[in-house]
Write a protein that holds these residues in place. Structure first.
Motif, PDB file in Angstrom:
ATOM      1  N   LEU A 341      39.285  33.606  44.196  1.00 23.12           N
ATOM      2  CA  LEU A 341      40.603  33.572  43.959  1.00 23.12           C
ATOM      3  C   LEU A 341      40.788  32.651  42.799  1.00 23.12           C
ATOM      4  CD1 LEU A 341      43.264  34.586  44.538  1.00 23.12           C
ATOM      5  CD2 LEU A 341      43.446  32.527  46.404  1.00 23.12           C
ATOM      6  N   SER A 342      40.117  31.390  42.671  1.00 20.12           N
ATOM      7  CA  SER A 342      40.318  30.551  41.425  1.00 20.12           C
ATOM      8  C   SER A 342      39.899  31.290  40.329  1.00 20.12           C
ATOM      9  CB  SER A 342      39.348  29.236  41.761  1.00 20.12           C
ATOM     10  OG  SER A 342      39.292  28.471  40.715  1.00 20.12           O
ATOM     11  N   ALA A 343      38.947  32.078  40.025  1.00 16.59           N
ATOM     12  CA  ALA A 343      38.817  32.754  38.826  1.00 16.59           C
ATOM     13  C   ALA A 343      39.845  33.723  38.616  1.00 16.59           C
ATOM     14  CB  ALA A 343      37.301  33.515  38.953  1.00 16.59           C
ATOM     15  N   THR A 344      40.487  34.466  39.491  1.00 25.09           N
ATOM     16  CA  THR A 344      41.292  35.241  39.363  1.00 25.09           C
ATOM     17  C   THR A 344      42.682  34.708  38.900  1.00 25.09           C
ATOM     18  OG1 THR A 344      40.687  36.459  41.505  1.00 25.09           O
ATOM     19  CG2 THR A 344      43.045  36.816  40.895  1.00 25.09           C
ATOM     20  N   HIS A 345      42.839  33.387  39.519  1.00 26.84           N
ATOM     21  CA  HIS A 345      43.843  32.355  38.981  1.00 26.84           C
ATOM     22  C   HIS A 345      43.931  31.972  37.250  1.00 26.84           C
ATOM     23  CE1 HIS A 345      46.511  28.890  38.065  1.00 26.84           C
ATOM     24  NE2 HIS A 345      46.761  29.001  39.279  1.00 26.84           N
ATOM     25  N   ARG A 346      42.718  31.948  36.765  1.00 23.74           N
ATOM     26  CA  ARG A 346      42.077  31.644  35.672  1.00 23.74           C
ATOM     27  C   ARG A 346      42.516  33.065  34.636  1.00 23.74           C
ATOM     28  NH1 ARG A 346      37.076  31.165  35.872  1.00 23.74           N
ATOM     29  NH2 ARG A 346      37.601  29.404  37.054  1.00 23.74           N
ATOM     30  N   THR A 347      41.980  34.225  35.305  1.00 22.89           N
ATOM     31  CA  THR A 347      42.185  35.610  34.529  1.00 22.89           C
ATOM     32  C   THR A 347      43.643  35.881  34.406  1.00 22.89           C
ATOM     33  OG1 THR A 347      40.056  36.253  35.466  1.00 22.89           O
ATOM     34  CG2 THR A 347      41.628  37.976  34.530  1.00 22.89           C
ATOM     35  N   VAL A 358      33.735  25.315  44.155  1.00 22.49           N
ATOM     36  CA  VAL A 358      32.446  24.867  44.186  1.00 22.49           C
ATOM     37  C   VAL A 358      31.446  25.519  43.071  1.00 22.49           C
ATOM     38  CG1 VAL A 358      32.674  24.027  46.685  1.00 22.49           C
ATOM     39  CG2 VAL A 358      31.703  26.392  45.993  1.00 22.49           C
ATOM     40  N   ALA A 359      31.850  26.585  42.898  1.00 25.01           N
ATOM     41  CA  ALA A 359      30.937  27.250  41.791  1.00 25.01           C
ATOM     42  C   ALA A 359      31.818  28.374  41.131  1.00 25.01           C
ATOM     43  CB  ALA A 359      29.840  28.029  42.511  1.00 25.01           C
ATOM     44  N   ASP A 360      31.326  28.993  39.969  1.00 24.08           N
ATOM     45  CA  ASP A 360      31.854  30.000  39.399  1.00 24.08           C
ATOM     46  C   ASP A 360      31.785  31.277  40.002  1.00 24.08           C
ATOM     47  OD1 ASP A 360      32.599  28.252  37.261  1.00 24.08           O
ATOM     48  OD2 ASP A 360      30.863  28.817  36.075  1.00 24.08           O
ATOM     49  N   ALA A 361      32.637  32.230  39.979  1.00 25.49           N
ATOM     50  CA  ALA A 361      32.542  33.439  40.391  1.00 25.49           C
ATOM     51  C   ALA A 361      33.266  34.630  39.777  1.00 25.49           C
ATOM     52  CB  ALA A 361      33.152  33.381  42.053  1.00 25.49           C
ATOM     53  N   GLU A 362      33.243  35.756  40.152  1.00 23.55           N
ATOM     54  CA  GLU A 362      33.913  36.860  39.552  1.00 23.55           C
ATOM     55  C   GLU A 362      35.051  36.891  40.127  1.00 23.55           C
ATOM     56  OE1 GLU A 362      33.009  39.120  37.090  1.00 23.55           O
ATOM     57  OE2 GLU A 362      31.289  37.886  36.783  1.00 23.55           O
ATOM     58  N   PRO A 363      36.171  37.162  39.398  1.00 22.23           N
ATOM     59  CA  PRO A 363      37.588  37.370  39.982  1.00 22.23           C
ATOM     60  C   PRO A 363      37.837  38.453  40.728  1.00 22.23           C
ATOM     61  CG  PRO A 363      37.531  37.958  37.548  1.00 22.23           C
ATOM     62  CD  PRO A 363      36.087  37.407  37.836  1.00 22.23           C
TER      63      PRO A 363
END
Length: 917
Positions: A341-347, A358-363
């Motif tokens: 969800l953090s990666a979704t926020h970024r996207t 805690v780590a990178d992930a796919e959105p």
């Protein structure tokens, strides 16, 4: 001894008033406090004792105020109005809790009453009620308001005051705790006094968006999931066979803010994109915070509890390598969900959330993927002895996601049909020179538009520079298409056409949607609803005819069937129809239009969803939502209803979370009750309809005779109300008129009604009724009054009209209104028009009391009567000061302090009236 149920309310009002007074004394000095207190006491004496000497004394004090004293008085009484509102809201919560604790029978407007009534009367069993919600849609829609955009800082202060009052009410405080609470209240009131009430610059649309989003953050994101849970649990308890019921997201909150372009040139594609981004930021921020808290709560160890294979796989994919969580699969799974969800926020937003993953992930590619992961948590808890944990924060988070998605609230697009017409004419002329679209009759226009809709070929060329209007409109629709791809189709669902008066108005929008790919002819796909808005009396009378013709177009009917589930939304304009024809005729035209639309839609096999364009004031369709929904014609509420929430009503209804929950519950309860009424249960006698038509005809003539046919009335209106100040004081992002000039025809309905409310005449909420009833009684001397009394007793529509009029008349004050009338320079004009208004008011009050059988106004509404008694002594000084400020402003318009005082007084009067705009 009978308990005085209102004593706690009076105590709260006295407490807040005392704290405000102490703050004024400390901050402004003893002399300022003494002046304000003298004004308050004199006003109370005048209002409660009808002391004419007190009135003269009050006017003398206020007229003699210096500029600085005036500002202090306006601020003090404006803040008191806001504090009184908080106390009233707290009292409503207090009384609701008292009823529940006492085990009282469910009250009207509650879900318990609506569901219990349906089951007890064999109208529907629990399973049928659950099925009802499968196709239901209930949606209050927030709209921007030029006079009620409070700063978030002010709202925050008010929230603190409300929380502290609630703490005093619910908890048994020790002496030390009570003192700490009082000290905290004192700090909150001081902060409120020292916080600027208004923004120093012109409000932008983005300011209005920010204000709207604040209600989601304070109320909707938390209270909507709780309301769903309560409803689901109630149905499951009524029928255990329903199990752990999860209803579809039938109750949603929408918004116009950032998408409503009608008369607002500042709503652009860029503004729409920014509004969507701000909403998404609020939704994603809420989900991230909830996930973080959920992770701290679900500390379940694998050695003590089992987990599903899917949950274990989710934990394994999380890349959470902390040894402290190695045996806590739920926490690890949530870490992975948070990272995605953090990666979704970024996207979506181009930035990282404050709290890092805690780590990178796919959105997540869409809301459904996020929802699937939360469902894995839910099912694992359910299957492994932890079902109770699934019913807590996780349940609310899953529900919030289903309701709010990544978009928070669907934004409606709205534009005037005249703009669409000009854009289409330009596009056709460039693509096919000589088309002369504007010279075509209705049949010719429809033929051209249908020809365009039959092909996938676009009209607009990327190599042509079109007019600013056309470029702006095309950009909006392209931005809507991009929003669908970015946030999902739920982000923008409706396109509304203001001033719809023909089939071509709908087809023009369809062509523009095709230009952006929102309508795709080859796929028979339509991604948004085309929503006609019928506003004037003539348009309401023609609404069913237009929709009948629209449904008779095979291509459009197939679009509805394939792409919109055989459902068509129609919006009805309460505000403009009122401005056009007056309160009584507007209400009657709306009622008839609804009945005719029901018949037309049934004939074509299309489901009707009515969108009620109601304002806060009675003159704009306001009044209690519960009674308004139940007063709809049979078949008008088919499980689907949308209605606008505007003005200070938004703050009054949704500013406090518990009050907001109660108001949402009322909408659901009323929709259930109205939709499930047995067919034929409310057949209206022909004699009622005939009487109503006669009353409407006479009221229409009286209203039009005053507003549109009286020489000089336009001048009277602009000089005797705050309309010119609303138009010129940088209040709101939208111009007061659709065109330059002072014509009432061009004036937007909000400032029209709001101006009459500010000067305490409320004219759009009652004018014409007295003349209509007097004429009816003259024509029917034998049984005329008896028939009207029967209509009031047996016809919910007529009873609702009169109840709303009762409220408006009680808030009217001719003595105060006369001071505003004195601002009119032409003495003869002032006297002739005000005398007509005063005579009509007296006639209206007289006949209203005769029909309802009341001895005085609001005799049947003791709660509102109490509210008026409590707040009006503090509201009256604001009106008196506002008149003086208007006089000074018009004599020396460059004084910024006077402009500020007028703006604050407008805010304070609106807060005191609570439903003025």
């Amino acid at each position: 001894m009978t308990q005085d149920k209102d004593a706690p309310l009076r105590e709260d009002i006295r407490l807040l008033g005392r704290l405000l007074g102490d703050t004024v004394r400390d901050q402004q000095g003893e002399s300022s406090f003494d002046l304000i207190e003298r004004i308050r006491q004199t006003s109370v004496r005048f209002r409660r004792d009808d002391d004419l000497a007190a009135r003269r004394e009050l006017e003398g004090i206020l007229d003699a105020l210096s500029r600085e004293q005036t500002i202090q008085v306006v601020r003090a009484f404006s803040y008191f109005s806001h504090l009184a509102n908080i106390a009233e809201d707290q009292h409503h919560i207090r009384r609701s809790r008292a009823h529940l604790l006492a085990g009282s029978a469910p009250r009207e407007g509650s879900l318990a009453h609506a569901i219990g009534h349906a089951i007890d009367q064999d109208i529907a069993c629990p399973a049928e009620l659950a099925a009802f919600f499968d196709t239901a849609l209930i949606s209050p829609v927030l709209t921007a308001h030029p006079t009620e955009v409070q700063r978030k800082s002010i709202l925050n202060c008010q929230t603190v005051v409300a929380r502290l009052l609630d703490e005093r009410d619910r908890m048994q405080l020790t002496p030390e705790e009570a003192e700490n609470n009082l000290e905290a209240l004192r700090r909150a009131v001081l902060t409120l006094w020292q916080t600027r009430m208004l923004r120093p610059t012109r409000l932008s649309v983005i300011d209005e968006v920010s204000n709207g989003v604040s209600y989601f953050e304070s109320t909707f994101l938390r209270e909507l999931p709780r309301l769903y849970a309560s409803l689901e649990d109630r149905l499951s308890k009524a029928d255990p066979a329903l199990g752990a019921l999860e209803l579809p997201p039938f109750l949603q909150v929408g918004s116009w803010i950032g998408g409503d372009r009608d008369g607002n040139p500042f709503v652009t594609a860029e503004v729409l994109e920014q509004a969507l981004k701000m909403q998404a930021a609020a939704a994603l921020g809420y989900y991230l915070d909830e996930l973080h808290t959920l992770g701290s709560q679900l500390s379940l160890a694998h050695g003590l509890v089992s987990a599903s294979d899917a949950l274990l796989a989710l934990a394994e994919r999380s890349h959470d390598s902390s040894p402290h969580r190695s045996d806590e699969p739920y926490r690890r799974a949530i870490s992975g969900i948070y990272a995605r969800l953090s990666a979704t926020h970024r996207t979506l937003l181009g930035s990282d959330p404050i709290r890092h993953a805690v780590a990178d992930a796919e959105p997540y590619l869409n809301v459904e993927a996020f929802s699937d992961d939360l469902d894995i948590l839910h099912r694992s808890l359910q299957a492994n002895g932890s079902a109770a944990l699934a019913r807590g924060r996780l349940r609310h988070l899953r529900r919030a996601l289903r309701v709010f998605g990544f978009h928070l609230a669907p934004i409606d697009l709205r534009q005037n049909s005249d703009v669409h017409e000009r854009v289409i004419a330009e596009l056709l002329e460039v693509a096919r020179p000589g088309t002369a679209y504007l010279e075509q009759d209705e049949e010719g226009r429809c033929a051209l538009l249908l020809e365009e809709l039959a092909t996938a070929r676009p009209l607009a060329s990327p190599h042509v520079q079109y007019s600013d209007d056309s470029e702006s409109e095309l950009a909006i629709f392209r931005a809507a298409r991009a929003a669908h791809l970015r946030y999902g189709k739920a982000a923008i669902r409706n396109c509304i056409i203001s001033k719809t008066d023909s089939v071509s108005d709908l087809l023009e929008l369809a062509v523009l949607l095709k230009e952006a790919g929102l309508l795709r002819p080859l796929e028979n796909a339509l991604d948004v609803n085309l929503v006609p808005l019928f506003e004037t009396i003539d348009d309401l009378e023609n609404a069913s005819i237009i929709m009948d013709r629209m449904f008779s177009i095979p291509g459009y009917r197939k679009l509805l069937s394939d792409a919109r589930q055989d459902t068509q939304e129609v919006m009805l304009g309460y505000s403009d129809s009122n401005k056009d024809g007056g309160f009584l005729t507007s209400g009657w035209a709306l009622y008839k239009a609804e009945g005719e639309l029901v018949e037309t839609f049934a004939r074509h096999g299309v489901r009707l969803c009515l969108f009620h364009g109601r304002g806060g004031s009675v003159g704009r369709g306001g009044g209690p939502s519960y009674q308004a929904i139940l007063a709809q014609p049979e078949g008008a509420v088919q499980g689907q209803i949308r209605l606008t929430e505007q003005g200070e009503v938004i703050a009054a209804k949704y500013g406090h979370p518990e009050v907001g929950r109660r108001n949402l519950e009322v909408l659901v309860a009323a929709t259930v009750e109205s939709s499930l009424r047995p067919a034929g249960a409310d057949t209206t006698p022909a004699a009622f309809l005939e009487a109503m038509q006669a009353l409407s005809d006479t009221a229409f003539k009286a209203y039009r005779g005053l507003v549109y046919e009286t020489p000089g009335f336009e001048q009277y209106f602009w000089e005797s109300t705050v309309i010119s100040e609303i138009a010129g004081l940088n209040i709101g992002s939208r111009p007061a008129s659709r065109k330059k000039g002072t014509h009432i025809e061009d004036l937007r309905a909000i400032p029209w009604v709001f101006s009459w409310s500010q000067c305490r005449l409320m004219l759009p909420g009652w004018f014409g009724f007295g003349s209509a009833v007097k004429a009816w009684l003259n024509a029917n001397p034998d049984d005329g009054l008896a028939r009207l009394q029967t209509m009031y007793r047996d016809w919910s529509f007529f009873a609702s009209l009169l109840s709303n009029m009762d409220m408006v008349l009680a808030k009217t004050d001719l003595a105060i209104a006369s001071r505003y009338a004195a601002l009119v320079k032409d003495a003869d004009l002032r006297t002739s028009i005000f005398d007509r208004i005063r005579a009509e008011w007296k006639d209206t009050v007289e006949v209203l009391l005769a029909i309802t059988g009341q001895d005085e106004l609001l005799a049947a509404n003791p709660l509102l009567k109490r509210s008026i008694r409590n707040r009006f002594p503090y509201l009256d000084p604001l009106n008196h000061v506002q008149v003086e400020l208007l006089r000074r402003h018009r004599e020396q318009s460059g004084d910024e302090r006077i402009r500020l005082g007028i703006h604050i007084s407008i805010n304070g009067v609106a807060a005191g009236l609570r439903n003025s705009g």
